[in-house]
Design a protein around this motif. Structure first.
Motif, PDB file in Angstrom:
ATOM      1  N   UNK A 576       0.891  -1.207  -0.137  1.00 35.42           N
ATOM      2  CA  UNK A 576      -0.177  -0.108  -0.169  1.00 35.42           C
ATOM      3  C   UNK A 576       0.933   1.211  -0.044  1.00 35.42           C
ATOM      4  N   UNK A 577       0.660   2.179  -1.141  1.00 38.13           N
ATOM      5  CA  UNK A 577       1.671   2.984  -1.235  1.00 38.13           C
ATOM      6  C   UNK A 577       1.733   3.987  -0.036  1.00 38.13           C
ATOM      7  N   UNK A 578       0.517   4.357   0.398  1.00 31.68           N
ATOM      8  CA  UNK A 578       0.416   5.439   1.559  1.00 31.68           C
ATOM      9  C   UNK A 578       0.955   5.135   2.763  1.00 31.68           C
ATOM     10  N   UNK A 579       1.313   3.642   2.862  1.00 32.38           N
ATOM     11  CA  UNK A 579       2.062   3.131   4.041  1.00 32.38           C
ATOM     12  C   UNK A 579       3.295   2.690   3.799  1.00 32.38           C
ATOM     13  N   UNK A 580       3.895   3.082   2.739  1.00 24.52           N
ATOM     14  CA  UNK A 580       5.523   2.843   2.389  1.00 24.52           C
ATOM     15  C   UNK A 580       6.380   3.688   3.384  1.00 24.52           C
ATOM     16  N   UNK A 581       7.474   3.202   3.473  1.00 22.85           N
ATOM     17  CA  UNK A 581       8.403   3.976   4.265  1.00 22.85           C
ATOM     18  C   UNK A 581       8.974   5.350   3.676  1.00 22.85           C
ATOM     19  N   UNK A 582       8.298   5.605   2.452  1.00 22.23           N
ATOM     20  CA  UNK A 582       8.549   6.920   1.966  1.00 22.23           C
ATOM     21  C   UNK A 582       7.518   8.047   2.550  1.00 22.23           C
ATOM     22  N   UNK A 583       6.342   7.342   3.126  1.00 24.66           N
ATOM     23  CA  UNK A 583       5.293   8.142   3.978  1.00 24.66           C
ATOM     24  C   UNK A 583       5.311   7.980   5.178  1.00 24.66           C
ATOM     25  N   UNK A 726      -8.700   8.596   8.938  1.00 21.27           N
ATOM     26  CA  UNK A 726      -7.777   9.641   8.366  1.00 21.27           C
ATOM     27  C   UNK A 726      -6.913  10.541   9.528  1.00 21.27           C
ATOM     28  N   UNK A 727      -7.547  10.844  10.548  1.00 22.35           N
ATOM     29  CA  UNK A 727      -6.989  11.465  11.574  1.00 22.35           C
ATOM     30  C   UNK A 727      -5.841  10.560  12.170  1.00 22.35           C
ATOM     31  N   UNK A 728      -6.011   9.097  12.511  1.00 24.87           N
ATOM     32  CA  UNK A 728      -5.033   8.516  13.034  1.00 24.87           C
ATOM     33  C   UNK A 728      -3.882   8.382  11.817  1.00 24.87           C
ATOM     34  N   UNK A 729      -4.215   8.374  10.519  1.00 24.42           N
ATOM     35  CA  UNK A 729      -3.053   8.144   9.683  1.00 24.42           C
ATOM     36  C   UNK A 729      -2.348   9.650   9.553  1.00 24.42           C
ATOM     37  N   UNK A 730      -2.939  10.646   9.485  1.00 25.78           N
ATOM     38  CA  UNK A 730      -2.574  11.883   9.640  1.00 25.78           C
ATOM     39  C   UNK A 730      -1.601  12.042  10.879  1.00 25.78           C
ATOM     40  N   UNK A 731      -1.868  11.547  11.835  1.00 22.12           N
ATOM     41  CA  UNK A 731      -0.870  11.922  13.367  1.00 22.12           C
ATOM     42  C   UNK A 731       0.345  10.972  12.814  1.00 22.12           C
ATOM     43  N   UNK A 732       0.119   9.755  12.321  1.00 23.54           N
ATOM     44  CA  UNK A 732       1.397   8.800  12.223  1.00 23.54           C
ATOM     45  C   UNK A 732       2.087   9.556  10.999  1.00 23.54           C
TER      46      UNK A 732
END
Length: 787
Positions: A576-583, A726-732
């Motif tokens: 999953x691109x949004x969870x790769x180490x680049x992000x 979305x909030x949890x992802x933004x915090x991470x």
């Protein structure tokens, strides 16, 4: 000079001899024999001749005209000067030499005219004038020529005394004093010609050097060394050793032959030098200097370094003299063999061999590691297991009451050991041995008791005493029963009965390390000090930390196995691109997955399959969360055509729901998966799925239009799934940026359009990554995996 007694030579008249025989000698001359007759000349009547002494003027052979008796050589011709009064031409008729002991006569012949002359050697005419000169000094000396006859064969020397007669008719009187004696000695003749003597002396010096050098060179090569050279020397050394070894085996015979030959040569050399020089002291000095320099120092210095080559090249000479001296040297050698025993050669024990290797280290071709291995192997029998064991307090052990859950098994894996002692109650009470390979079929989720595994395999516990030698320990390990042993000793200190005290553990690796004198390091070794006292702890650099996957306490409401958590983490970080180490970093992603509400469960109601509780996404309803199915099946209905299909584990949905808003311009669609959303998504929605996460903040997210799903996802069985808002992802995302760059969150964000795959930051989550991902993906098509 004749060998007989009263025979005269060289005279034409027998005046002296006749007079000697006619007159009766006085009593003093009764034992004497007249030896000298002086013919020629006419005696002057009435004149008296008195001879006071004589001196040697000339001799054609070696003579010693010193004080006392005159020493002359037999067969020589002498010229004597007589001193006295009234000496004239007729004096020679009144001079004779008598032997003191024997019967030989010494004939003297006056040279006529001039054999007996006056002081000026003027002959008879001058003699007449001598008497007329005033002062009476002209007749005080005269010259007398004497020829000495040879000695008999059994005679070595004779002594003659000067006898004079004052006038004819008077008795013969011997000269008083030692200066009137003449000693005739045997003529010394050379044994050999001069040129032959020189050649023999040079040859004897060479032989003396050969014998002396071979005595040192050959006897220094013991039989053991010759065998070694024959096996591992160069080709030339092997050839030399094969020549020498047969005669070197006969050590005492060779020694006796060389010594006898050396003594024989040196003695002959001294005799030849004495005959050549003619002086005993000179011969001793010359032979000593020659033998020391050319017969001892030079050859021994040469043979001490090149004894093998010299001995092989002179083997013919050695064998010849062994044959020549056989009658004497062979019996002596047999006697020495009987008394001293057979010669074995140089034999080194362990200590001497180790010390020899240390001393010869600068000169041999052994590297330091090879020398350490040889030294360690030689010292193996001198050391005990107590010297190399790991103390009990430094050993990793497991209680027999332990449960093989994920925490226990991760602790075993982190230790890095393959054989782990199992104890009951106290660490010194070791009951079993656990092999890591025994855990191959153990599921941590089953929480199997450790005793079940140890009783099933029932590995033997090998116990040794602390004073067991390392060579015996190595033999035990080689039998294959076990490569780990418990070290114990009998403790009888204090009061009470003796008991067995466990001191530590010894392994095959410890013994091998002692042999090679070096440590065998692996990924789990670290050292507590520099004295090879090793404490087994985790290597921090290459350590795999499994603690992050242990069951958290009061963090997750849903019970998830560590393996499933690890698989979910690896799938998200790679697929999953949004969870790769680049992000987002893997560490933050793992922390995010361990939140209490992220992993959820859904119980399927068989009686009400269409219950709203079964829907994860509802078509045309807003959603701000991402879902990843971990276990169970779902039904997906997408598109205007209401296409339905089933999906299983590791299918994900709602990527656009957590995507950050774009910053400036619309970017090209992402390739997260084969088909990661519904075909009815608009181009604007696709561009939102891969927008840059840079400009987002919490306030901006609240102003973004919520994502409206155009598909439905309904559960078909019990589910376990990951739900990230979305909030949890933004915090991470924000936390990851702060960890990587501690500046403003708006500076230096990663570019979402270059999602290169990188290796994980560490190895925390390296297990089960590809196996879980590929295994799950192979069971579903691209459209089933994600929307």
């Amino acid at each position: 000079m004749a060998a007989g007694g009263g025979r005269r030579r060289g005279g034409t008249r027998g005046v002296g001899a006749t007079r000697s025989s006619a007159a009766s000698p006085p009593p003093l001359l009764s034992p004497l024999l007249l030896l000298l007759a002086l013919p020629g000349g006419t005696a002057v009547g009435g004149e008296e001749s008195v001879i006071l002494g004589m001196r040697l003027e000339y001799s054609n052979k070696p003579a010693a005209p010193t004080r006392g008796p005159i020493r002359v050589t037999e067969g020589s011709e002498l010229l004597l000067r007589l001193y006295g009064i009234g000496l004239g031409p007729g004096t020679g008729q009144r001079v004779a030499f008598a032997e003191l002991r024997g019967r030989q006569r010494l004939h003297a012949q006056r040279d006529v005219p001039g054999a007996l002359a006056g002081p000026g050697g003027a002959g008879p005419g001058g003699l007449r004038g001598c008497g007329e000169r005033p002062g009476g000094l002209e007749d005080t000396s005269a010259l007398l020529r004497v020829r000495v006859q040879p000695l008999r064969k059994d005679e070595q020397a004779k002594t003659y005394v000067l006898c004079t007669q004052r006038r004819p008719g008077l008795p013969w009187l011997p000269h008083r004093g030692a200066d009137g004696h003449i000693v005739v000695v045997e003529e010394k003749k050379s044994l050999l010609p001069l040129w032959l003597q020189v050649i023999l002396i040079v040859g004897l010096l060479v032989l003396s050097g050969i014998f002396s050098g071979l005595n040192l060179g050959l006897m220094a090569l013991d039989p053991m060394e010759l065998r070694i050279v024959q096996n591992c020397g160069t080709e030339k050394e092997k050839r030399y050793a094969r020549k020498i070894e047969p005669i070197r085996r006969k050590g005492n015979y060779l020694l006796c032959s060389l010594l006898l030959g050396n003594v024989l040569v040196n003695t002959t050399l001294t005799i030849l030098l004495d005959d050549l020089i003619g002086s005993g002291i000179g011969a001793v000095v010359a032979s000593t200097i020659g033998i020391v320099i050319f017969g001892e120092i030079v050859p021994q210095a040469l043979c001490s370094r090149h004894g093998l080559a010299v001995g092989a090249n002179t083997i013919v000479v050695t064998k010849f003299f062994m044959l020549v001296t056989f009658p004497l040297s062979f019996p002596i050698s047999k006697l020495l063999d009987y008394i001293l025993g057979q010669e074995i050669g140089t034999v080194y024990n362990r200590e001497k061999l180790v010390e020899m290797l240390k001393v010869t280290e600068p000169y041999n071709d052994l590297v330091r590691e090879e020398l350490n291995m040889i030294q360690g192997a030689l010292e193996l029998r001198t050391k005990t297991v107590e010297d190399v064991m790991t103390p009990l307090q430094n050993c990793f052990m497991i209680n027999s009451d332990a449960i093989l859950d994920f925490n226990t098994m991760s602790e075993i894996m982190e230790s890095g050991f393959t054989r782990i002692p199992v104890y009951e109650e106290e660490r010194s009470n070791i009951m079993d041995i656990l092999y890591v390979k025994d855990l191959a079929f153990v599921d941590p989720d089953d929480c199997t008791p450790l005793k079940t595994i140890t009783k099933f395999y029932n590995h033997p516990v090998h116990v040794v005493f602390h004073d067991t030698k390392l060579d015996a320990m190595l033999e035990e390990f080689k039998k294959g029963k076990s490569h780990l042993a418990i070290v114990q000793k009998v403790n009888n200190e204090g009061e009470g009965d003796p008991f067995y005290e466990v001191l530590g553990l010894v392994t095959l690796e410890d013994v091998i390390e002692e042999i090679i004198k070096s440590e065998i390091l692996d990924e789990s070794d670290a050292f507590a000090d520099e004295n090879r006292s090793k404490k087994r702890t985790g290597n921090q650099k290459g350590k795999r930390d499994f603690s992050a996957f242990k069951d958290p306490v009061n963090e997750q409401k849903v019970k998830v196995s560590p393996q499933l958590l690890l698989a979910a983490h690896r799938f998200l970080s790679t697929e999953v691109t949004l969870f790769t180490p680049n992000f987002i970093s893997e560490k933050i992603l793992l922390r995010l997955l361990k939140y209490s509400d992220v992993i959820q469960e859904l119980k399927f109601d068989e009686e009400n399959k269409k219950s709203p509780h079964h829907f994860l996404y509802t078509k045309n309803k807003a959603a701000d969360y991402f879902i990843l199915i971990l276990q169970g099946k779902v039904e997906v209905e997408a598109g205007k055509e209401c296409m339905k299909f089933e999906a299983g584990a590791f299918s994900y949905y709602g990527v656009m729901a957590i995507s950050p808003p774009p910053v400036s311009e619309t970017r090209s669609p992402s390739h997260v998966s084969g088909l990661n959303r519904s075909a009815s998504l608009s181009c604007h929605e696709r561009s939102d799925s891969v927008s840059s996460p840079v400009g987002g903040s919490n306030n901006q997210l609240s102003a973004v239009t919520p994502y409206v799903a155009d598909f439905s996802v309904r559960a078909l069985s019990d589910l376990q799934f990951v739900k990230i808002t979305r909030q949890e992802y933004q915090n991470g995302l924000t936390t990851s940026r702060m960890d990587s760059c501690p500046q403003s969150p708006d500076s230096g964000a990663p570019k979402p359009d270059l999602p290169e795959k990188t290796e994980p930051a560490d190895e925390t989550t390296s297990l089960l990554n590809e196996r879980n991902c590929l295994g799950r993906r192979s069971t579903h098509g691209p459209i089933e995996n994600s929307i």
